[in-house]
Design a protein around this motif. Structure first.
Motif, PDB file in Angstrom:
ATOM      1  N   LYS A   1       5.637  13.012  -3.505  1.00 21.90           N
ATOM      2  CA  LYS A   1       7.214  13.181  -2.683  1.00 21.90           C
ATOM      3  C   LYS A   1       7.434  12.255  -2.286  1.00 21.90           C
ATOM      4  O   LYS A   1       8.757  11.610  -3.084  1.00 21.90           O
ATOM      5  N   MET A   2       6.535  11.305  -1.642  1.00 23.41           N
ATOM      6  CA  MET A   2       7.336   9.747  -0.961  1.00 23.41           C
ATOM      7  C   MET A   2       7.564   8.696  -1.979  1.00 23.41           C
ATOM      8  O   MET A   2       8.462   8.459  -2.190  1.00 23.41           O
TER       9      MET A   2
ATOM     10  N   ASP B   1       0.762  -1.052  -0.176  1.00 22.18           N
ATOM     11  CA  ASP B   1      -0.042   0.011   0.119  1.00 22.18           C
ATOM     12  C   ASP B   1       0.556   1.345  -0.261  1.00 22.18           C
ATOM     13  O   ASP B   1       1.447   1.688   0.377  1.00 22.18           O
ATOM     14  N   LEU B   2       0.707   2.620  -1.062  1.00 20.01           N
ATOM     15  CA  LEU B   2       1.734   2.927  -0.856  1.00 20.01           C
ATOM     16  C   LEU B   2       1.186   4.299  -0.212  1.00 20.01           C
ATOM     17  O   LEU B   2       0.918   4.875  -1.134  1.00 20.01           O
ATOM     18  N   VAL B   3       1.414   4.628   0.703  1.00 15.52           N
ATOM     19  CA  VAL B   3       0.706   5.285   1.935  1.00 15.52           C
ATOM     20  C   VAL B   3       1.744   5.800   2.737  1.00 15.52           C
ATOM     21  O   VAL B   3       3.154   5.013   2.628  1.00 15.52           O
ATOM     22  N   LEU B   4       1.576   6.890   3.320  1.00 12.36           N
ATOM     23  CA  LEU B   4       2.893   7.319   3.717  1.00 12.36           C
ATOM     24  C   LEU B   4       3.078   7.165   5.307  1.00 12.36           C
ATOM     25  O   LEU B   4       3.902   6.069   5.710  1.00 12.36           O
ATOM     26  N   GLU B   5       1.851   6.138   5.765  1.00 14.13           N
ATOM     27  CA  GLU B   5       2.054   5.432   7.100  1.00 14.13           C
ATOM     28  C   GLU B   5       2.785   4.261   6.444  1.00 14.13           C
ATOM     29  O   GLU B   5       3.497   3.373   7.457  1.00 14.13           O
ATOM     30  N   ASN B   6       3.485   4.318   5.272  1.00 17.45           N
ATOM     31  CA  ASN B   6       4.328   2.772   4.576  1.00 17.45           C
ATOM     32  C   ASN B   6       5.271   2.918   4.625  1.00 17.45           C
ATOM     33  O   ASN B   6       6.038   2.291   3.662  1.00 17.45           O
TER      34      ASN B   6
ATOM     35  N   THR C   1       6.241  17.660  -9.712  1.00 13.50           N
ATOM     36  CA  THR C   1       7.516  17.075 -11.337  1.00 13.50           C
ATOM     37  C   THR C   1       8.474  18.235 -10.754  1.00 13.50           C
ATOM     38  O   THR C   1       9.226  17.974 -10.686  1.00 13.50           O
ATOM     39  N   GLU C   2       7.896  20.112  -9.901  1.00 13.88           N
ATOM     40  CA  GLU C   2       9.093  20.013  -9.703  1.00 13.88           C
ATOM     41  C   GLU C   2       9.534  19.591  -8.057  1.00 13.88           C
ATOM     42  O   GLU C   2      10.507  19.595  -8.678  1.00 13.88           O
ATOM     43  N   TYR C   3       9.212  19.266  -7.267  1.00 14.63           N
ATOM     44  CA  TYR C   3      10.174  17.872  -6.705  1.00 14.63           C
ATOM     45  C   TYR C   3      11.074  16.655  -6.956  1.00 14.63           C
ATOM     46  O   TYR C   3      12.136  17.108  -6.164  1.00 14.63           O
ATOM     47  N   GLY C   4      10.412  16.445  -7.935  1.00  9.56           N
ATOM     48  CA  GLY C   4      11.392  15.839  -8.956  1.00  9.56           C
ATOM     49  C   GLY C   4      12.059  16.135  -9.745  1.00  9.56           C
ATOM     50  O   GLY C   4      13.679  15.817  -9.574  1.00  9.56           O
TER      51      GLY C   4
ATOM     52  N   GLU D   1      -3.473  17.311  -0.999  1.00  7.02           N
ATOM     53  CA  GLU D   1      -2.598  17.630  -0.489  1.00  7.02           C
ATOM     54  C   GLU D   1      -2.264  16.458  -0.008  1.00  7.02           C
ATOM     55  O   GLU D   1      -0.660  15.679  -0.028  1.00  7.02           O
ATOM     56  N   ARG D   2      -2.911  15.248  -0.304  1.00 12.55           N
ATOM     57  CA  ARG D   2      -2.924  13.785  -0.396  1.00 12.55           C
ATOM     58  C   ARG D   2      -1.415  13.148  -1.474  1.00 12.55           C
ATOM     59  O   ARG D   2      -0.710  12.576  -1.315  1.00 12.55           O
ATOM     60  N   GLU D   3      -2.232  13.686  -2.626  1.00 16.46           N
ATOM     61  CA  GLU D   3      -1.773  13.823  -3.478  1.00 16.46           C
ATOM     62  C   GLU D   3      -0.328  14.292  -4.428  1.00 16.46           C
ATOM     63  O   GLU D   3       0.526  13.498  -4.641  1.00 16.46           O
TER      64      GLU D   3
END
Ligand SMILES: NC(=O)c1ccc[n+]([C@@H]2O[C@H](COP(=O)([O-])OP(=O)(O)OC[C@H]3O[C@@H](n4cnc5c(N)ncnc54)[C@H](OP(=O)(O)O)[C@@H]3O)[C@@H](O)[C@H]2O)c1
Length: 348
Positions: A103-104, A64-69, A146-149, A96-98
């Motif tokens: 970013k994660m 599960d590709l979520v921040l909790e993991n 994209t900017e972060y990447g 915000e979640r997206e």
């Protein structure tokens, strides 16, 4: 099918493997004459799509590709040469979640020292419009990723997805049934192609009873949509990026199967489906009312309506051009796509 387990082949890790975008990427890579190892991710490896991918040679990883993991996610791309990243905004509708999940994923790719990230971004509507359209959150959150990447130092290519042709088949109120006998008219811009104008006018003149299907959008009939047959064509663009002699770090790829004016979309849909479908330019206020009436939350409605206005004024890609050069095979026309659909089931 050239999915291989050979360690000499590049390993491409594909987020969203069981979905439209990731599925298209895997299809295109598996059809390449170059061999690839492919790793796919899913929350449910027992589902039929995941099982089918596994049987075709894709290494399916349950996660599960979520921040909790975050810790597990940071290891998910270990050993990968390249990653394809996509976020699924529509599953949670939280900008915000997206952004934070995007970013994660970039961080995880960096931790794995991949040679390149291919990210499914979109245009930065707020920036490109100089703040005029500031509510197109599901575009802007992707653009922020994209900017972060780009700042991550990892070679990064943004392969933006066009407007899915399959949107016309979905649960979204794109084509609406008008009560029989409704009169509709289309307002044309002077720059609209005269032959198409004549054709569409005859179908929709205020004196003609048109019905029952209308595509009511707050855009001009000349507004060009980069329509894409996602299953067949999106992956071709990702494959092209991976098969260029040098990974094109910093580039933006604007995908399309066919760039087509909205007024022409309804014409082709009518021809293929045998049903009368017309385009109707409506105001942003009316579009807002329609979306709200169909149950779409106000903030998401604003995102969608401003997105359409942005598209009308600046172009879906914010002024960037599409190109189909160098793809491994021709893309499909909208008519070809439409011919593969049973419209009697869609337009009921
Ligand atoms: N519709 C359009 O015209 C259009 C145009 C441009 C961009 N987009 C963007 O496309 C994106 C959606 O992509 P799509 O159409 O490929 O979606 P999709 O077909 O609904 O597939 C979503 C994929 O994401 C995976 N996924 C979602 N959440 C996950 C999680 N927490 N952990 C692991 N995997 C997860 C799903 O895997 P499992 O369910 O198997 O776990 C599935 O493979 C949206 O962000 C949308 O804004 C849409």
């Amino acid at each position: 099918m050239t999915i291989t387990q050979s360690e000499s082949a590049p390993l491409v890790a594909v987020v969203g493997s069981t979905g439209i975008q990731g599925g298209s990427v895997i299809k295109a890579l598996s059809e390449s004459d170059k061999p690839y190892r492919i790793r796919g991710f899913t929350r449910d490896p027992t589902k039929a799509t995941a099982e089918k991918l596994r049987k075709s040679g894709v290494e399916m990883v349950a996660i599960d590709l979520v921040l909790e993991n975050k810790e597990d996610v940071s290891k998910a791309f270990a050993g990968a040469d390249y990653v394809f990243l996509v976020t699924n905004f529509w599953e949670h509708m939280d900008w915000e979640r997206e952004l934070s999940e995007g970013k994660m994923l970039v961080d995880a790719a960096k931790a794995a020292s991949v040679k390149g990230i291919i990210w499914s971004g979109l245009a930065h509507a707020k920036k490109i419009s100089g703040g005029k359209y500031s509510l197109v959150g599901h575009f802007d959150s992707k653009a922020q990723v994209t900017e972060y990447g780009r700042a991550s130092g990892v070679p990064f290519v943004d392969v933006q997805a066009g407007f899915y042709a399959s949107n016309f088949l979905g649960n979204f109120p794109l084509i609406v049934k008008e009560p029989d006998g409704t009169y509709c008219s289309i307002s044309f811009n002077s720059d609209f192609d005269p032959s198409a104008r004549a054709r569409l006018s005859s179908a929709s003149s205020a004196k003609t009873k048109i019905a029952p299907y209308v595509l009511p959008w707050p855009v001009r009939p000349t507004t060009v949509v980069p329509l894409i047959d996602m299953d067949n064509d999106y992956g071709l663009y990702v494959r092209r990026v991976l098969e260029l002699p040098v990974f094109p770090d910093g580039s933006v790829v604007c995908t399309t199967s066919e760039d087509i004016a909205v007024g022409e979309i309804t014409h082709q849909l009518s021809q293929v489906s045998g049903k009368k479908i017309v385009f109707k330019q409506i105001t942003a206020e009316d579009a807002t009312k329609n979306f709200i009436a169909s149950g779409i939350p106000p903030a998401i409605t604003a995102d969608l309506v401003e997105g359409m206005q942005f598209h009308d004024e600046f172009g879906y890609y914010g002024g960037r051009a599409t190109t189909r050069e160098g793809l491994a095979q021709p893309t499909r026309t909208f008519t070809e796509f439409a011919k593969g659909v049973d419209w009697n089931k869609i337009l009921v």
